[in-house]
Design a protein around this motif. Structure first.
Motif, PDB file in Angstrom:
ATOM      1  N   LEU A 182      74.062 -31.328  96.403  1.00  0.00           N
ATOM      2  CA  LEU A 182      73.432 -30.116  96.049  1.00  0.00           C
ATOM      3  C   LEU A 182      72.020 -30.123  96.118  1.00  0.00           C
ATOM      4  N   VAL A 183      71.483 -28.980  96.740  1.00  0.00           N
ATOM      5  CA  VAL A 183      70.107 -28.844  97.091  1.00  0.00           C
ATOM      6  C   VAL A 183      69.387 -27.335  96.714  1.00  0.00           C
ATOM      7  N   ASN A 184      68.334 -27.108  96.674  1.00  0.00           N
ATOM      8  CA  ASN A 184      67.673 -25.956  96.704  1.00  0.00           C
ATOM      9  C   ASN A 184      67.791 -25.217  97.782  1.00  0.00           C
ATOM     10  N   TRP A 185      68.265 -24.288  97.993  1.00  0.00           N
ATOM     11  CA  TRP A 185      68.656 -23.442  99.149  1.00  0.00           C
ATOM     12  C   TRP A 185      67.939 -22.145  99.317  1.00  0.00           C
ATOM     13  N   SER A 186      67.434 -21.983 100.434  1.00  0.00           N
ATOM     14  CA  SER A 186      66.395 -20.685 100.362  1.00  0.00           C
ATOM     15  C   SER A 186      67.123 -20.125 101.462  1.00  0.00           C
ATOM     16  N   PRO A 187      67.905 -18.836 100.805  1.00  0.00           N
ATOM     17  CA  PRO A 187      68.553 -17.728 101.967  1.00  0.00           C
ATOM     18  C   PRO A 187      67.978 -17.240 103.035  1.00  0.00           C
ATOM     19  N   VAL A 188      66.663 -17.030 102.728  1.00  0.00           N
ATOM     20  CA  VAL A 188      65.792 -16.326 103.782  1.00  0.00           C
ATOM     21  C   VAL A 188      65.388 -17.271 104.747  1.00  0.00           C
ATOM     22  N   LEU A 189      64.926 -18.598 104.345  1.00  0.00           N
ATOM     23  CA  LEU A 189      64.235 -19.696 105.397  1.00  0.00           C
ATOM     24  C   LEU A 189      65.566 -20.357 105.843  1.00  0.00           C
ATOM     25  N   LYS A 190      66.654 -20.233 105.265  1.00  0.00           N
ATOM     26  CA  LYS A 190      67.832 -21.109 105.772  1.00  0.00           C
ATOM     27  C   LYS A 190      67.709 -22.435 105.805  1.00  0.00           C
ATOM     28  N   THR A 191      67.124 -23.017 104.713  1.00  0.00           N
ATOM     29  CA  THR A 191      66.916 -24.329 104.645  1.00  0.00           C
ATOM     30  C   THR A 191      66.752 -24.955 103.299  1.00  0.00           C
ATOM     31  N   ALA A 192      67.119 -26.246 103.079  1.00  0.00           N
ATOM     32  CA  ALA A 192      66.780 -26.715 101.865  1.00  0.00           C
ATOM     33  C   ALA A 192      65.331 -26.800 101.557  1.00  0.00           C
ATOM     34  N   ILE A 193      65.001 -26.634 100.341  1.00  0.00           N
ATOM     35  CA  ILE A 193      63.516 -26.934  99.797  1.00  0.00           C
ATOM     36  C   ILE A 193      63.291 -27.688  98.831  1.00  0.00           C
ATOM     37  N   SER A 194      61.929 -28.243  98.724  1.00  0.00           N
ATOM     38  CA  SER A 194      61.807 -29.332  97.565  1.00  0.00           C
ATOM     39  C   SER A 194      61.655 -28.420  96.423  1.00  0.00           C
ATOM     40  N   ASP A 195      61.729 -29.299  95.186  1.00  0.00           N
ATOM     41  CA  ASP A 195      61.602 -28.791  93.920  1.00  0.00           C
ATOM     42  C   ASP A 195      60.174 -28.325  93.731  1.00  0.00           C
ATOM     43  N   ILE A 196      59.133 -28.733  94.528  1.00  0.00           N
ATOM     44  CA  ILE A 196      57.716 -28.199  94.233  1.00  0.00           C
ATOM     45  C   ILE A 196      57.803 -26.926  95.147  1.00  0.00           C
ATOM     46  N   GLU A 197      58.661 -26.483  95.819  1.00  0.00           N
ATOM     47  CA  GLU A 197      58.592 -25.151  96.809  1.00  0.00           C
ATOM     48  C   GLU A 197      59.416 -24.169  95.758  1.00  0.00           C
ATOM     49  N   VAL A 198      59.839 -24.349  94.638  1.00  0.00           N
ATOM     50  CA  VAL A 198      60.490 -23.512  93.727  1.00  0.00           C
ATOM     51  C   VAL A 198      59.721 -23.279  92.536  1.00  0.00           C
ATOM     52  N   SER A 199      59.298 -21.897  92.214  1.00  0.00           N
ATOM     53  CA  SER A 199      58.645 -21.602  91.143  1.00  0.00           C
ATOM     54  C   SER A 199      59.701 -20.630  90.178  1.00  0.00           C
ATOM     55  N   TYR A 200      59.439 -20.966  89.042  1.00  0.00           N
ATOM     56  CA  TYR A 200      60.442 -20.361  87.835  1.00  0.00           C
ATOM     57  C   TYR A 200      59.750 -19.157  87.239  1.00  0.00           C
ATOM     58  N   SER A 201      60.377 -18.086  86.798  1.00  0.00           N
ATOM     59  CA  SER A 201      59.899 -16.885  86.303  1.00  0.00           C
ATOM     60  C   SER A 201      61.160 -16.384  85.512  1.00  0.00           C
ATOM     61  N   ASP A 202      60.855 -15.886  84.430  1.00  0.00           N
ATOM     62  CA  ASP A 202      61.817 -14.888  83.717  1.00  0.00           C
ATOM     63  C   ASP A 202      62.218 -13.448  84.185  1.00  0.00           C
ATOM     64  N   VAL A 203      63.359 -13.253  84.454  1.00  0.00           N
ATOM     65  CA  VAL A 203      63.812 -12.001  85.041  1.00  0.00           C
ATOM     66  C   VAL A 203      64.885 -11.653  84.107  1.00  0.00           C
ATOM     67  N   GLU A 204      65.044 -10.239  84.126  1.00  0.00           N
ATOM     68  CA  GLU A 204      66.098  -9.611  83.420  1.00  0.00           C
ATOM     69  C   GLU A 204      67.173  -9.569  84.107  1.00  0.00           C
ATOM     70  N   GLY A 205      68.246 -10.111  83.381  1.00  0.00           N
ATOM     71  CA  GLY A 205      69.592  -9.965  83.959  1.00  0.00           C
ATOM     72  C   GLY A 205      70.617  -9.492  83.059  1.00  0.00           C
ATOM     73  N   GLU A 206      71.883  -9.869  83.321  1.00  0.00           N
ATOM     74  CA  GLU A 206      72.992  -9.596  82.260  1.00  0.00           C
ATOM     75  C   GLU A 206      74.010 -10.959  82.274  1.00  0.00           C
ATOM     76  N   LEU A 207      74.145 -10.904  81.097  1.00  0.00           N
ATOM     77  CA  LEU A 207      75.023 -12.159  80.672  1.00  0.00           C
ATOM     78  C   LEU A 207      76.538 -11.382  80.441  1.00  0.00           C
ATOM     79  N   VAL A 208      77.265 -11.768  81.360  1.00  0.00           N
ATOM     80  CA  VAL A 208      78.998 -11.075  81.291  1.00  0.00           C
ATOM     81  C   VAL A 208      79.766 -12.183  80.928  1.00  0.00           C
ATOM     82  N   SER A 209      80.532 -11.764  79.720  1.00  0.00           N
ATOM     83  CA  SER A 209      81.502 -12.564  79.297  1.00  0.00           C
ATOM     84  C   SER A 209      82.994 -11.941  79.931  1.00  0.00           C
ATOM     85  N   PHE A 210      83.803 -13.002  80.414  1.00  0.00           N
ATOM     86  CA  PHE A 210      85.082 -12.488  81.092  1.00  0.00           C
ATOM     87  C   PHE A 210      86.194 -13.393  80.790  1.00  0.00           C
ATOM     88  N   ARG A 211      87.272 -13.000  80.804  1.00  0.00           N
ATOM     89  CA  ARG A 211      88.399 -13.763  80.360  1.00  0.00           C
ATOM     90  C   ARG A 211      89.320 -14.309  81.456  1.00  0.00           C
TER      91      ARG A 211
END
Length: 881
Positions: A175-204
């Motif tokens: 498993l790697v960090n994959w950039s769909p735009v750059l189409k390459t694996a990227i290192s941890d240092i090239e990943v920045s984390y930020s809080d985003v609003e999403g949805e938590l969906v519960s399904f059966r």
């Protein structure tokens, strides 16, 4: 012969020419054969695509301080510059320029595209070099390196083959960090984390009949359910014990989903059941390995759904997320939706999109033994981390390091030297070797950090045995921010310890000291960022305040491991300090300041002996600070000595010693001695400040000494003179007496230039009879005439006695005007006190404001409170007069 000073100090008039003169003089070119003790630093290579930001400016300033000071101490100094090829950043930039031309890299093909990148580098890759010159970096430009240079490429290929042959490089699907735009694996240092609003969906999952097997799971990434291959529950969770080992149907894919038990699951979170997508989540991947689960990849390199056999194939992942939620709702499987749900999401720093954890075939470095060696190097003292408080973070990283993904799906970079032949044959090719005919090379390139991890020794010629390596390796110190401690520093330590045997018994590590500084923040303590709009361009400060002001501001705030907050007011203060040095030197030169042998102590005044004693103390303080990488402490000692003690006190006291007496005569021996003391102290100040403020000190020192450059001057050393504590005490008492009289005059409303008659009672008992000329000159006092009558007095408690100053202010003060002015000032001070007190009484403000902001407001409140008390006392005194 001394060079006359200009009328005023304007950095823009001097900096460029001075820097070029240093280059032309060869002052920064290291001589590996000189026989001097060696001192070396390699510049953390900035990206060739970039420009210097404040973090770079701090880095470069601190390295330059170290390099310049060591040169002055007699070392042969190599500060080696260079740039990183920055694989992803550079390829992205050139690709964007091609789009503007209406072509793509695929239109050009690999070879033509690489030619275009080299062309871009030749035309536009020198920006940082020009900016480094403007900062005054004393690097050896003759040894400048680039991570794609032929020599460095040879080093990369050498160590790759060695690691491969030793079984430390392997190829595996992980498993790697994959950039769909750059189409390459990227290192941890090239990943920045930020809080985003999403949805938590519960399904059966399973049956829609409550009496039949079913489980509810929740996710924020609903599209990944197409790759689910299990549902995990905790082994001790009795709710699901009867389902462990059974299988449930998948709503869309022709696949049965087993229910497994794993300790990773938290039974208290949500439903206590977790969907497992091994090919698209790091934790799920680990569970998948433990339980031997299938790991289908359900997205292509662009993050479009693929290979599921469902109607969602071909959809973008986010489009699929919505479509799957709607399809599950149609089946009645949505249990509940929570909107919004804020969660942390990793984004590609280069392209901005959310990264996709993706199972991918990549090349890896097996790091266990390498990381242990890097950790042991610090444990056994071969490399010392400053500050020591950072050691636990270092060990926490290297002692628990995961294997390193080193392949990138790019064209620009060091191509992996692996060739594939028929029947699955794999050959690793070393420098100078040729692959068998017909073999095809792996298309991937190496992670940029792979080549930069070799930087300390590849730049000096490794794997060849060079004079530079024998002289300057291992390097003396690495200066860098703590934020890249794990990514770059750890890799250099791993590679440096791995090839240590090549470099001799005295080179077990790539650097002896590791100095970690903090981040540069804005004046409110916030991290600088483009999104906040609070970033400061260091070159803007150079334009406005001069390079010396930028450098002094940064060095003065730099402590090991600590962040520093800066703003325009800090740069203005540093510029003003440079101007003060200029004016002080001009005054000293106008009054004959010169370099020469100091007279015997008995031929010197108390002021002379005091300032020379303080000079020795400050040399020791500055040395202590700089040697321990406490730049702030060293700079503070020099700043307060130069500004407060030399400029504000000794120069003023010296005026009494060199100016004509009231009868018009000059004490020539005393004036001559003062000129030498002035020259001696100023010479040392300028030399000590030179590593931090190279430009203004060069102009001032050459004017003072007549010598060609301060770059090659000796670093000051403690004289060995016995400190004159009696003289120091008398000067301290003189300063206190003058300060108190000045404060009293101000409170009485006397103008600074206004002289008044005064009688000083007790000055003899205080052992300050010889200080009376200083007091009269600096406190604007005249001896009392016949018929003198004091209108006010002030008592000043000194070390040996109390001096009572009796002053006649009659006819000197407009009482009513002074009352009005004091009342106006009091109203302003009371308003400031009320405002700051209100802020500090606001719990919401205190909870959100950075500590630096709160401390600043506390300081403002204290100043306001002191001012209120002073003005109230002054009004009371005026009311009585």
């Amino acid at each position: 012969m001394t060079t006359p000073l200009p009328k005023a100090w304007d950095p823009a008039d001097h900096e460029s020419d001075l820097y070029q003169s240093w280059i032309d003089g060869g002052y920064f070119t290291a001589d590996a054969t000189s026989g001097k003790p060696a001192y070396s630093i390699v510049l953390p290579p900035p990206n060739v695509t970039g420009s210097l930001h404040m973090g770079h400016a701090l880095d470069h300033t601190l390295m330059d301080v170290l390099a310049r000071r060591r040169r002055m101490q007699g070392y042969e100094v190599l500060w080696l510059p260079g740039m990183d090829h920055a694989g992803i950043a550079t390829q992205s930039l050139v690709e964007k320029s091609l789009v503007a031309e209406g072509v793509t890299k695929n239109d050009l093909g690999r070879e033509k595209f690489i030619e275009r990148v080299w062309q871009w580098k030749a035309e536009s890759g020198g920006t940082i070099g020009d900016q480094m010159r403007r900062l005054g970096d004393s690097v050896d430009w003759s040894r400048e390196r680039f991570t794609m240079d032929e020599g460095l490429s040879n080093a990369v290929q050498t160590i790759f083959k060695r690691l491969y042959d030793d079984g430390l490089i392997y190829r595996a699907e992980r498993l790697v960090n994959w950039s769909p735009v750059l189409k390459t694996a990227i290192s941890d240092i090239e990943v920045s984390y930020s809080d985003v609003e999403g949805e938590l969906v519960s399904f059966r999952y399973g049956s829609m009949d409550d009496s039949r097997p079913h489980i509810v799971v929740a996710t924020t990434r609903l599209e990944t359910m197409l790759g689910d291959t299990a549902i995990a529950v905790h082994p001790d969770d009795e709710r699901y014990a009867h389902l462990v080992g059974t299988e449930l149907t998948h709503p869309f894919v022709d696949r049965m989903i087993p229910v497994i038990a794993d300790d990773y699951v938290d039974p208290e979170f949500g439903s206590g059941a977790v969907k497992i997508t091994p090919a698209h989540d790091p934790n799920d991947f680990a569970i998948g390995q433990r339980h031997n689960l299938p790991m289908p990849t359900i997205m292509d390199t662009s993050a479009q759904i693929t290979g599921t056999g469902t109607r969602f194939d071909g959809m973008d992942r986010f489009v699929a997320r919505t479509a799957i939620r709607e399809a599950l709702a149609e089946q009645g499987r949505i249990v509940k939706e929570v909107r919004p749900y804020v969660h942390s999401v990793g984004h590609s720093e280069r392209s901005g999109e959310p990264i996709e954890p993706r199972l991918s075939m990549q090349w890896w470095v097996r790091v266990e033994t390498l990381a242990k060696a890097a950790g042991d190097a610090v444990r056994n003292g071969q490399t010392t981390i400053h500050p020591a408080a950072m050691e636990p973070r270092w060990f926490g990283w290297v002692d628990d390091m995961h294997d390193w993904c080193i392949s990138r799906q790019l064209w620009w970079g060091h191509r992996i030297p692996i060739f594939y032949g028929p029947d699955g044959d794999v050959v690793c090719v070393g420098p100078g070797e040729e692959p068998p005919a017909g073999y095809e090379q792996d298309p991937d390139v190496l992670d940029t950090w792979f080549s930069s991890g070799l930087w300390p020794f590849s730049t000096m010629g490794w794997p060849e045995d060079t004079t530079d390596l024998r002289t300057f390796y291992p390097t003396s110190v690495l200066v860098t921010g703590y934020d890249i401690l794990f990514f770059w520093v750890a890799r250099m330590m791993m590679f440096g310890t791995y090839v240590a045997a090549d470099l001799g018994p005295d080179a077990p590590v790539p650097f002896r000291d590791l100095f970690l500084h903090g981040l540069v923040r804005d004046e409110h303590g916030r991290k600088m960022s483009k999104s906040k709009g609070n970033g400061i361009d260091p070159l803007d400060w150079v334009d406005r305040y001069g390079a010396d002001a930028l450098r002094f501001t940064l060095a003065r705030g730099a402590t090991p491991g600590g962040d520093l907050s800066v703003g325009d007011d800090h740069a203005e203060a540093s510029r003003n300090f440079a101007t003060k040095l200029f004016n002080a030197t001009k005054f000293a030169l106008m009054n004959g300041a010169r370099i020469g042998d100091l007279p015997e102590p008995e031929q010197l005044t108390d002021a002379d002996r005091w300032i020379l004693g303080r000079l020795d103390e400050v040399i020791a303080d500055a040395d202590s600070g700089f040697e321990s990488y406490e730049f702030a402490r060293g700079c503070e000692a020099l700043y307060h000595f130069a500004r407060d003690e030399f400029c504000d006190w000794y120069l003023e006291l010296a005026k009494v010693q060199v100016f004509a007496r009231p009868d018009g005569t000059v004490d020539e021996p005393r004036a001559a001695a003062t000129a030498v003391v002035l020259g001696t102290v100023l010479d040392a100040i300028l030399r000590m400040l030179h590593p931090v403020m190279p430009f203004v000190t060069e102009v001032l020192w050459t004017s003072l000494t007549g010598r060609p450059t301060v770059v090659r001057a000796d670093w000051p050393t403690v004289s060995g003179r016995t400190p004159d504590t009696v003289a120091a005490q008398r000067i301290a008492d003189t300063q206190k007496l003058i300060t108190e009289v000045r404060r009293f005059r101000s409170d009485q409303g006397l103008r600074d230039s206004q002289r008044v008659a005064a009688h000083l009672e007790g000055i003899g008992a205080a052992d300050l009879l010889d200080a009376r000329p200083y007091v009269d000159f600096l406190a604007r006092l005249d001896p009392p005439a016949e018929g003198f009558a004091a209108t006010a007095t002030v008592e000043v408690r000194l070390s040996a006695a109390t001096v009572t100053v009796q002053i006649d202010t009659s006819g000197s003060v407009d009482i009513e005007a002074e009352k009005r002015r004091a009342a106006k000032d009091l109203a302003a001070a009371e308003k400031e006190l009320a405002q700051t007190s209100a802020k500090l009484g606001n719990e919401q403000f205190l909870a959100k404001a950075p500590d630096a902001v709160v401390d600043k407001i506390k300081g403002r409140r204290q100043i306001a409170a002191d001012e209120v008390a002073r003005l109230q006392a002054k009004l009371a005194a005026l009311g009585e007069s």
